[in-house]
Scaffold this motif. Sequence first.
Motif, PDB file in Angstrom:
ATOM      1  N   ILE A  63      19.540 -40.011  24.007  1.00 45.57           N
ATOM      2  CA  ILE A  63      19.297 -40.974  25.096  1.00 45.57           C
ATOM      3  C   ILE A  63      18.923 -42.307  24.461  1.00 45.57           C
ATOM      4  O   ILE A  63      17.985 -42.369  23.651  1.00 45.57           O
ATOM      5  CB  ILE A  63      18.165 -40.506  26.024  1.00 45.57           C
ATOM      6  N   MET A  64      19.640 -43.346  24.798  1.00 46.54           N
ATOM      7  CA  MET A  64      19.277 -44.710  24.399  1.00 46.54           C
ATOM      8  C   MET A  64      18.808 -45.434  25.648  1.00 46.54           C
ATOM      9  O   MET A  64      19.470 -45.364  26.696  1.00 46.54           O
ATOM     10  CB  MET A  64      20.485 -45.431  23.798  1.00 46.54           C
ATOM     11  N   LEU A  65      17.689 -46.130  25.556  1.00 50.43           N
ATOM     12  CA  LEU A  65      17.167 -46.852  26.731  1.00 50.43           C
ATOM     13  C   LEU A  65      16.523 -48.149  26.292  1.00 50.43           C
ATOM     14  O   LEU A  65      16.071 -48.284  25.148  1.00 50.43           O
ATOM     15  CB  LEU A  65      16.164 -45.974  27.484  1.00 50.43           C
ATOM     16  N   ASP A  66      16.513 -49.112  27.205  1.00 48.12           N
ATOM     17  CA  ASP A  66      15.736 -50.326  26.950  1.00 48.12           C
ATOM     18  C   ASP A  66      15.179 -50.864  28.259  1.00 48.12           C
ATOM     19  O   ASP A  66      15.538 -50.409  29.352  1.00 48.12           O
ATOM     20  CB  ASP A  66      16.539 -51.370  26.174  1.00 48.12           C
ATOM     21  N   VAL A  67      14.260 -51.819  28.132  1.00 44.37           N
ATOM     22  CA  VAL A  67      13.565 -52.391  29.290  1.00 44.37           C
ATOM     23  C   VAL A  67      14.440 -53.462  29.916  1.00 44.37           C
ATOM     24  O   VAL A  67      14.920 -54.380  29.231  1.00 44.37           O
ATOM     25  CB  VAL A  67      12.208 -52.990  28.863  1.00 44.37           C
ATOM     26  N   ASP A  68      14.644 -53.356  31.220  1.00 46.52           N
ATOM     27  CA  ASP A  68      15.436 -54.353  31.936  1.00 46.52           C
ATOM     28  C   ASP A  68      14.685 -55.680  32.001  1.00 46.52           C
ATOM     29  O   ASP A  68      13.462 -55.715  32.259  1.00 46.52           O
ATOM     30  CB  ASP A  68      15.744 -53.873  33.360  1.00 46.52           C
ATOM     31  N   ASN A  69      15.424 -56.761  31.734  1.00 43.74           N
ATOM     32  CA  ASN A  69      14.871 -58.129  31.854  1.00 43.74           C
ATOM     33  C   ASN A  69      13.620 -58.319  30.987  1.00 43.74           C
ATOM     34  O   ASN A  69      12.675 -59.006  31.371  1.00 43.74           O
ATOM     35  CB  ASN A  69      14.528 -58.446  33.314  1.00 43.74           C
ATOM     36  N   PHE A  70      13.625 -57.723  29.800  1.00 42.67           N
ATOM     37  CA  PHE A  70      12.436 -57.817  28.952  1.00 42.67           C
ATOM     38  C   PHE A  70      12.221 -59.249  28.463  1.00 42.67           C
ATOM     39  O   PHE A  70      11.073 -59.687  28.298  1.00 42.67           O
ATOM     40  CB  PHE A  70      12.584 -56.868  27.751  1.00 42.67           C
ATOM     41  N   GLY A 120      20.916 -35.891  30.790  1.00 36.93           N
ATOM     42  CA  GLY A 120      21.005 -36.839  31.898  1.00 36.93           C
ATOM     43  C   GLY A 120      19.943 -36.580  32.949  1.00 36.93           C
ATOM     44  O   GLY A 120      19.387 -37.523  33.529  1.00 36.93           O
ATOM     45  N   GLU A 121      19.658 -35.297  33.230  1.00 34.52           N
ATOM     46  CA  GLU A 121      18.602 -34.971  34.196  1.00 34.52           C
ATOM     47  C   GLU A 121      17.246 -35.461  33.691  1.00 34.52           C
ATOM     48  O   GLU A 121      16.444 -36.013  34.460  1.00 34.52           O
ATOM     49  CB  GLU A 121      18.569 -33.467  34.414  1.00 34.52           C
ATOM     50  N   LEU A 122      16.979 -35.252  32.393  1.00 35.71           N
ATOM     51  CA  LEU A 122      15.715 -35.740  31.833  1.00 35.71           C
ATOM     52  C   LEU A 122      15.668 -37.265  31.886  1.00 35.71           C
ATOM     53  O   LEU A 122      14.612 -37.853  32.211  1.00 35.71           O
ATOM     54  CB  LEU A 122      15.570 -35.260  30.384  1.00 35.71           C
ATOM     55  N   ALA A 123      16.769 -37.917  31.580  1.00 37.40           N
ATOM     56  CA  ALA A 123      16.804 -39.381  31.614  1.00 37.40           C
ATOM     57  C   ALA A 123      16.489 -39.892  33.015  1.00 37.40           C
ATOM     58  O   ALA A 123      15.767 -40.892  33.192  1.00 37.40           O
ATOM     59  CB  ALA A 123      18.174 -39.879  31.146  1.00 37.40           C
ATOM     60  N   GLU A 124      17.024 -39.237  34.044  1.00 37.89           N
ATOM     61  CA  GLU A 124      16.749 -39.648  35.430  1.00 37.89           C
ATOM     62  C   GLU A 124      15.263 -39.480  35.746  1.00 37.89           C
ATOM     63  O   GLU A 124      14.653 -40.327  36.415  1.00 37.89           O
ATOM     64  CB  GLU A 124      17.610 -38.833  36.393  1.00 37.89           C
ATOM     65  N   THR A 175      26.297 -52.308  35.323  1.00 37.74           N
ATOM     66  CA  THR A 175      26.521 -51.841  36.702  1.00 37.74           C
ATOM     67  C   THR A 175      25.257 -51.889  37.539  1.00 37.74           C
ATOM     68  O   THR A 175      25.111 -51.141  38.511  1.00 37.74           O
ATOM     69  CB  THR A 175      27.072 -50.411  36.680  1.00 37.74           C
ATOM     70  N   GLY A 176      24.303 -52.740  37.150  1.00 35.63           N
ATOM     71  CA  GLY A 176      23.167 -52.972  38.019  1.00 35.63           C
ATOM     72  C   GLY A 176      21.795 -52.674  37.448  1.00 35.63           C
ATOM     73  O   GLY A 176      20.776 -52.957  38.094  1.00 35.63           O
ATOM     74  N   LYS A 177      21.750 -52.109  36.277  1.00 38.48           N
ATOM     75  CA  LYS A 177      20.473 -51.792  35.630  1.00 38.48           C
ATOM     76  C   LYS A 177      19.681 -50.748  36.421  1.00 38.48           C
ATOM     77  O   LYS A 177      20.105 -50.312  37.481  1.00 38.48           O
ATOM     78  CB  LYS A 177      19.641 -53.061  35.405  1.00 38.48           C
ATOM     79  N   ASP A 178      18.546 -50.356  35.884  1.00 35.13           N
ATOM     80  CA  ASP A 178      17.656 -49.371  36.509  1.00 35.13           C
ATOM     81  C   ASP A 178      18.440 -48.118  36.905  1.00 35.13           C
ATOM     82  O   ASP A 178      18.344 -47.630  38.025  1.00 35.13           O
ATOM     83  CB  ASP A 178      16.957 -49.982  37.727  1.00 35.13           C
ATOM     84  N   ARG A 179      19.222 -47.594  35.981  1.00 37.64           N
ATOM     85  CA  ARG A 179      20.009 -46.410  36.274  1.00 37.64           C
ATOM     86  C   ARG A 179      20.332 -45.641  34.990  1.00 37.64           C
ATOM     87  O   ARG A 179      20.109 -46.142  33.878  1.00 37.64           O
ATOM     88  CB  ARG A 179      21.305 -46.772  36.992  1.00 37.64           C
ATOM     89  N   VAL A 180      20.856 -44.439  35.152  1.00 36.14           N
ATOM     90  CA  VAL A 180      21.255 -43.581  34.039  1.00 36.14           C
ATOM     91  C   VAL A 180      22.768 -43.437  34.056  1.00 36.14           C
ATOM     92  O   VAL A 180      23.369 -43.164  35.110  1.00 36.14           O
ATOM     93  CB  VAL A 180      20.601 -42.184  34.142  1.00 36.14           C
ATOM     94  N   VAL A 181      23.400 -43.593  32.905  1.00 39.40           N
ATOM     95  CA  VAL A 181      24.845 -43.406  32.777  1.00 39.40           C
ATOM     96  C   VAL A 181      25.110 -42.485  31.594  1.00 39.40           C
ATOM     97  O   VAL A 181      24.603 -42.715  30.486  1.00 39.40           O
ATOM     98  CB  VAL A 181      25.576 -44.746  32.583  1.00 39.40           C
ATOM     99  N   LEU A 182      25.904 -41.462  31.839  1.00 43.23           N
ATOM    100  CA  LEU A 182      26.369 -40.590  30.767  1.00 43.23           C
ATOM    101  C   LEU A 182      27.680 -41.124  30.208  1.00 43.23           C
ATOM    102  O   LEU A 182      28.492 -41.713  30.952  1.00 43.23           O
ATOM    103  CB  LEU A 182      26.580 -39.162  31.272  1.00 43.23           C
ATOM    104  N   TYR A 183      27.901 -40.940  28.913  1.00 47.37           N
ATOM    105  CA  TYR A 183      29.128 -41.466  28.317  1.00 47.37           C
ATOM    106  C   TYR A 183      30.361 -40.907  29.010  1.00 47.37           C
ATOM    107  O   TYR A 183      31.354 -41.617  29.213  1.00 47.37           O
ATOM    108  CB  TYR A 183      29.176 -41.137  26.826  1.00 47.37           C
ATOM    109  N   GLY A 184      30.303 -39.655  29.433  1.00 43.55           N
ATOM    110  CA  GLY A 184      31.431 -39.044  30.114  1.00 43.55           C
ATOM    111  C   GLY A 184      31.717 -39.646  31.473  1.00 43.55           C
ATOM    112  O   GLY A 184      32.786 -39.416  32.051  1.00 43.55           O
ATOM    113  N   GLN A 185      30.775 -40.431  32.029  1.00 43.62           N
ATOM    114  CA  GLN A 185      30.965 -41.057  33.338  1.00 43.62           C
ATOM    115  C   GLN A 185      31.554 -42.461  33.243  1.00 43.62           C
ATOM    116  O   GLN A 185      31.850 -43.076  34.273  1.00 43.62           O
ATOM    117  CB  GLN A 185      29.631 -41.133  34.078  1.00 43.62           C
TER     118      GLN A 185
END
Length: 566
Positions: free
Chosen positions: A429-436, A490-494, A547-557
């Motif tokens: 899982i890679m994540l970062d803070v939106d509008n940091f 993905g479930e954990l990321a959500e 696609t709008g930030k504040d969301r989870v995207v899987l590579y397969g999606q």
Amino acid sequence: MRRLTHVACTWLVVGLGAWVLARLFSSLDLDYGGHFLVFAGLGVAAEWLAVNFPHGQLSGGFALVLATFILFGAPAAAWTGALATLISQGFWPRGNSLRTVLFNAAQHVLAVMAGNYACHRLAGPAGDQISTGQVAGLLAFSGVYFLVNHLLVSLYITTSGKYRHPLLSRGDALRWDGLTCLFCIPAGLLMSYLYRETGLSGVVLLSLLLLVIQFVLRLYVHTELANRELLALYHVARALNQKLDVQEILNLVLKETRRVVSYHSGVVYLWSGEKCCYEARAAAGPFRDKLAGSMIFKGEGFTGWVAEKGEPEIIYNAREDPRVRHEPGLFQVLRSFMIIPLLADNRKVGILVVGDKRPFAFHENHLHTISVICGQAAVAIASTLLMKQLEDSANTDGLTGIYNHRYFTYRLGVELRYARETGLPLALIMLDVDNFKLINDRFGHVAGDAVLVELARLLRDAVGERGVVCRYGGEEFAILLPGCDAARAGELAEDLRRMVREHHFAVKDMPRQVRISLGVAGYPRDARDADMLVKMADRALYGAKRTGKDRVVLYGQLADLPRQEW
């Protein structure tokens, strides 16, 4: 149950020995009472200089027993030997209880009478002249006396459950005691001859020579044991040269201590800077479970005082020592103690405490040897802890306290190799803070750093043992999930996204709501190597941002999202 069996067997032997002595008293020729006392006095000297072990002793007193048996018969041999044992061990005790002293005396009586029976069966009663047939009887007496003594000692040890001497095997005791017995047989024959020719003076002179020889034997045995202690120190030094973690070193200290001295229970306390106390980290013996997790604070009780003083101490008898007589805990159930601080360059690393149910179980030579072991162990512990601190410092992000990019790269390689060997999945899982950047520009970098610190804590606590949380760089974080596929990741990321969104960040003058975007990729479905796995997870994160930030995207999606330049 074992203690009840031990007490029953001990008092059975004591009672039988006392009954035999009472029956033999009428057979004593009291005209020789003064001579009996001289033989008993020489026996006291021999017993007092004996080399004692938990499963036997080395003593030249058998020569006096044999001479008394030849000259005055079995009743005199039984009585003089029993008196010598009672006086030598009763008035000058060496850590033996009254029950043990009485058992030793009764053991001698029963051994004499068993030997007397064997002698009578082969050659008839001992007389004033020693015939060829009687020599065989005397050899039988000696062999049976030796055998019965060791059988009764084995019975005492087996029922009591006491530890044997850690540096001395049963074979050693049998060999040395057997050689002593073989030496005492001709000495006893010669002593009986000198008594007939010169009277008591010849017996006394020969006994003095025997005591000198016995003293030399005592020095030899002590030297042999000292050499074995040095060998134990060598084993410790060699083991510590290997790469051991702290727990392995602590277990080694308890193990090697038992090689030098037997003990009932032992515990090693290690200093905990977080808890500001000494915390039990390793324990051995019947009280191991009760000692595990116990703590000692600075200056608390006698053990805490020893730790602060930094000098080892011996408690010979806890029931009589005013320093610990009224102290609770182990001091109420064990009798002897060695308490040794673990010091490295005057730094107090920990404490070793070993105890035994016997009084006077430990001596100064034990204290010296164990102190050397503890000194070696303390240096190894301090070095290991320092290396761990350096490794943690190299692998830890200075701001957030979680793992850094360097450790992420290393751990990703390790987990990917393991996944290939086992066929298990691996997710990232890679994540970062939106509008940091807006947070930094509007509220300052101090507020931005506070957000990152609190976010790192949230992620670490939420992921727990399921994965590895790292700061990848800037406001970006990476979470490795071994054994987890992309769907479950993905479930954990959500869950993480919702948790962060609902969390109130305690940052002054800043809106408390922080949002994050997350991208997920998995091995082997999305990538076949480490670089590709990072690249695919980063693309998924980029898709979440676009696609709008504040969301989870899987590579397969990604293929189902609006067309973007991924």
